[in-house]
Design a protein around this motif. Structure first.
Motif, PDB file in Angstrom:
ATOM      1  N   LEU A 180      33.383  46.224  31.897  1.00 51.58           N
ATOM      2  CA  LEU A 180      34.127  45.074  31.390  1.00 51.58           C
ATOM      3  C   LEU A 180      34.743  44.284  32.532  1.00 51.58           C
ATOM      4  N   SER A 181      35.318  44.975  33.490  1.00 50.07           N
ATOM      5  CA  SER A 181      35.929  44.295  34.627  1.00 50.07           C
ATOM      6  C   SER A 181      34.907  43.470  35.393  1.00 50.07           C
ATOM      7  N   ALA A 182      33.711  44.024  35.583  1.00 52.09           N
ATOM      8  CA  ALA A 182      32.663  43.295  36.299  1.00 52.09           C
ATOM      9  C   ALA A 182      32.240  42.044  35.533  1.00 52.09           C
ATOM     10  N   ARG A 183      32.129  42.161  34.202  1.00 51.01           N
ATOM     11  CA  ARG A 183      31.733  41.002  33.398  1.00 51.01           C
ATOM     12  C   ARG A 183      32.826  39.937  33.418  1.00 51.01           C
ATOM     13  N   LEU A 184      34.068  40.375  33.379  1.00 50.20           N
ATOM     14  CA  LEU A 184      35.169  39.420  33.431  1.00 50.20           C
ATOM     15  C   LEU A 184      35.231  38.706  34.776  1.00 50.20           C
ATOM     16  N   ALA A 185      34.988  39.448  35.834  1.00 47.41           N
ATOM     17  CA  ALA A 185      35.009  38.830  37.166  1.00 47.41           C
ATOM     18  C   ALA A 185      33.998  37.698  37.247  1.00 47.41           C
ATOM     19  N   ALA A 210      45.547  37.948  29.252  1.00 45.61           N
ATOM     20  CA  ALA A 210      44.934  39.145  28.676  1.00 45.61           C
ATOM     21  C   ALA A 210      45.976  40.008  27.979  1.00 45.61           C
ATOM     22  N   PRO A 211      45.526  40.967  27.172  1.00 45.61           N
ATOM     23  CA  PRO A 211      46.468  41.890  26.525  1.00 45.61           C
ATOM     24  C   PRO A 211      47.270  42.694  27.548  1.00 45.61           C
ATOM     25  N   PHE A 212      48.457  43.082  27.151  1.00 48.96           N
ATOM     26  CA  PHE A 212      49.367  43.848  28.000  1.00 48.96           C
ATOM     27  C   PHE A 212      48.754  45.211  28.315  1.00 48.96           C
ATOM     28  N   SER A 213      48.697  45.541  29.588  1.00 49.79           N
ATOM     29  CA  SER A 213      48.044  46.770  30.026  1.00 49.79           C
ATOM     30  C   SER A 213      48.872  48.027  29.777  1.00 49.79           C
ATOM     31  N   GLU A 214      50.061  47.871  29.169  1.00 49.95           N
ATOM     32  CA  GLU A 214      50.879  49.026  28.773  1.00 49.95           C
ATOM     33  C   GLU A 214      51.345  48.860  27.328  1.00 49.95           C
ATOM     34  N   ASP A 215      50.459  48.350  26.483  1.00 51.56           N
ATOM     35  CA  ASP A 215      50.791  47.988  25.111  1.00 51.56           C
ATOM     36  C   ASP A 215      50.821  49.182  24.155  1.00 51.56           C
ATOM     37  N   LEU A 216      50.453  50.353  24.647  1.00 42.93           N
ATOM     38  CA  LEU A 216      50.338  51.572  23.833  1.00 42.93           C
ATOM     39  C   LEU A 216      49.286  51.427  22.742  1.00 42.93           C
ATOM     40  N   HIS A 217      48.222  50.726  23.064  1.00 43.51           N
ATOM     41  CA  HIS A 217      46.997  50.677  22.256  1.00 43.51           C
ATOM     42  C   HIS A 217      45.858  50.809  23.268  1.00 43.51           C
ATOM     43  N   PRO A 218      45.015  51.842  23.137  1.00 47.13           N
ATOM     44  CA  PRO A 218      44.000  52.098  24.173  1.00 47.13           C
ATOM     45  C   PRO A 218      43.109  50.908  24.498  1.00 47.13           C
ATOM     46  N   ASP A 219      42.649  50.180  23.483  1.00 49.59           N
ATOM     47  CA  ASP A 219      41.786  49.028  23.746  1.00 49.59           C
ATOM     48  C   ASP A 219      42.542  47.927  24.471  1.00 49.59           C
ATOM     49  N   HIS A 220      43.773  47.653  24.039  1.00 53.14           N
ATOM     50  CA  HIS A 220      44.575  46.610  24.696  1.00 53.14           C
ATOM     51  C   HIS A 220      44.820  46.971  26.156  1.00 53.14           C
ATOM     52  N   ALA A 260      41.637  46.693  28.249  1.00 55.01           N
ATOM     53  CA  ALA A 260      41.298  45.278  28.449  1.00 55.01           C
ATOM     54  C   ALA A 260      42.230  44.647  29.475  1.00 55.01           C
ATOM     55  N   GLY A 261      43.519  44.975  29.393  1.00 54.68           N
ATOM     56  CA  GLY A 261      44.466  44.435  30.356  1.00 54.68           C
ATOM     57  C   GLY A 261      44.191  44.919  31.769  1.00 54.68           C
ATOM     58  N   ARG A 262      43.896  46.202  31.908  1.00 56.96           N
ATOM     59  CA  ARG A 262      43.583  46.725  33.247  1.00 56.96           C
ATOM     60  C   ARG A 262      42.316  46.092  33.806  1.00 56.96           C
ATOM     61  N   ALA A 263      41.310  45.931  32.950  1.00 55.39           N
ATOM     62  CA  ALA A 263      40.063  45.317  33.391  1.00 55.39           C
ATOM     63  C   ALA A 263      40.296  43.880  33.834  1.00 55.39           C
ATOM     64  N   ALA A 264      41.137  43.157  33.101  1.00 55.56           N
ATOM     65  CA  ALA A 264      41.448  41.776  33.475  1.00 55.56           C
ATOM     66  C   ALA A 264      42.178  41.720  34.806  1.00 55.56           C
ATOM     67  N   ARG A 265      43.123  42.621  35.013  1.00 52.92           N
ATOM     68  CA  ARG A 265      43.867  42.626  36.271  1.00 52.92           C
ATOM     69  C   ARG A 265      42.943  42.931  37.454  1.00 52.92           C
ATOM     70  N   ALA A 266      42.032  43.869  37.262  1.00 55.41           N
ATOM     71  CA  ALA A 266      41.083  44.192  38.330  1.00 55.41           C
ATOM     72  C   ALA A 266      40.172  43.002  38.613  1.00 55.41           C
ATOM     73  N   ALA A 267      39.710  42.342  37.547  1.00 58.10           N
ATOM     74  CA  ALA A 267      38.837  41.179  37.720  1.00 58.10           C
ATOM     75  C   ALA A 267      39.588  40.041  38.396  1.00 58.10           C
ATOM     76  N   GLY A 268      40.837  39.831  38.003  1.00 58.27           N
ATOM     77  CA  GLY A 268      41.634  38.783  38.626  1.00 58.27           C
ATOM     78  C   GLY A 268      41.855  39.031  40.103  1.00 58.27           C
ATOM     79  N   THR A 269      42.122  40.286  40.440  1.00 64.04           N
ATOM     80  CA  THR A 269      42.295  40.632  41.848  1.00 64.04           C
ATOM     81  C   THR A 269      41.019  40.371  42.634  1.00 64.04           C
ATOM     82  N   ALA A 270      39.883  40.746  42.053  1.00 63.62           N
ATOM     83  CA  ALA A 270      38.602  40.551  42.733  1.00 63.62           C
ATOM     84  C   ALA A 270      38.291  39.073  42.945  1.00 63.62           C
ATOM     85  N   ARG A 271      38.731  38.230  42.012  1.00 63.34           N
ATOM     86  CA  ARG A 271      38.420  36.794  42.085  1.00 63.34           C
ATOM     87  C   ARG A 271      39.551  35.957  42.660  1.00 63.34           C
TER      88      ARG A 271
END
Length: 208
Positions: free
Chosen positions: A87-92, A103-113, A116-127
């Motif tokens: 997911l992170s690679a596709r987002l990047a 993106a969704p909060f990466s500590e939202d206490l919902h596994p999917d959220h 998704a938030g962690r993947a977005a943060r990684a993609a944002g850092t990469a880009r």
């Protein structure tokens, strides 16, 4: 970016309406189709939730006035953590021409959220693209001043009366989540009135 169809409207819908009204180009990335929201339901609707929720999202976006470019990634609902790296690679790749990712909060206490938030943060850092996060389930479990939330990163986005009205109209589209699917024990609404109240306010909160 949303883990499930409705997350983006709940957490950032008023801002989306304001951005589009200002002429900003918005791309919406739906990670899953939200097909697993009622895993124990025997209602006929439960077997077609992917199509139902995709249709609800299109209706909601129209009510926001948002003629946005939509990208559906088709990750299985409930399994986003298993696909986080891909997911992170596709987002990047999708962030190449973007100035901001929300993106969704990466500590939202919902596994999917969270995934998704962690993947977005990684993609944002990469880009080199800034990432803002919006809480959804955190409003349900957190209390004022809750130390589990990074309040020092929080910013309030005040909604104009027009943006707020558009968001309220858009929220009404998600009937598969705000109303019971049927009378069975697995048919309860995912977003009852007490939960929806958090998203009917005249402001939205992002974590920057």
């Amino acid at each position: 970016m949303a883990a499930h169809p409705d997350d983006e409207v709940l957490g950032f819908g008023g801002a989306i309406a304001s951005l589009v009204a200002a002429g900003v180009r918005v791309r919406l990335v739906s990670v899953t189709d939200g097909e697993a929201s009622h895993p124990h339901s025997r209602s006929p609707v439960a077997g077609d939730l992917a199509a139902v929720r995709t249709r609800e999202l299109r209706q909601a976006l129209r009510r926001l006035g948002a003629d946005v470019q939509g990208v559906a990634l088709g990750v299985p609902d409930g399994q986003v953590p298993r696909h986080e790296r891909q997911l992170s690679a596709r987002l990047a790749a999708l962030l190449r021409d973007c100035d901001l990712c929300v993106a969704p909060f990466s500590e939202d206490l919902h596994p999917d959220h969270e995934a998704a938030g962690r993947a977005a943060r990684a993609a944002g850092t990469a880009r080199g693209v800034a990432v803002w996060e919006y809480p959804v389930w955190a409003w349900h479990w957190a209390v004022p001043g809750d130390g589990r939330l990074p309040w020092h990163r929080a910013a309030r986005i005040r909604l104009s009366p027009a943006a707020r009205a558009r968001k309220q109209a858009a929220l009404e589209c998600f009937r598969s989540q705000t109303e019971p699917l049927g009378a069975g024990p697995g048919d309860a609404a995912i977003l009852p009135p007490a939960e929806l109240a958090h998203f009917r306010r005249g402001f939205e909160v992002v974590l920057r």
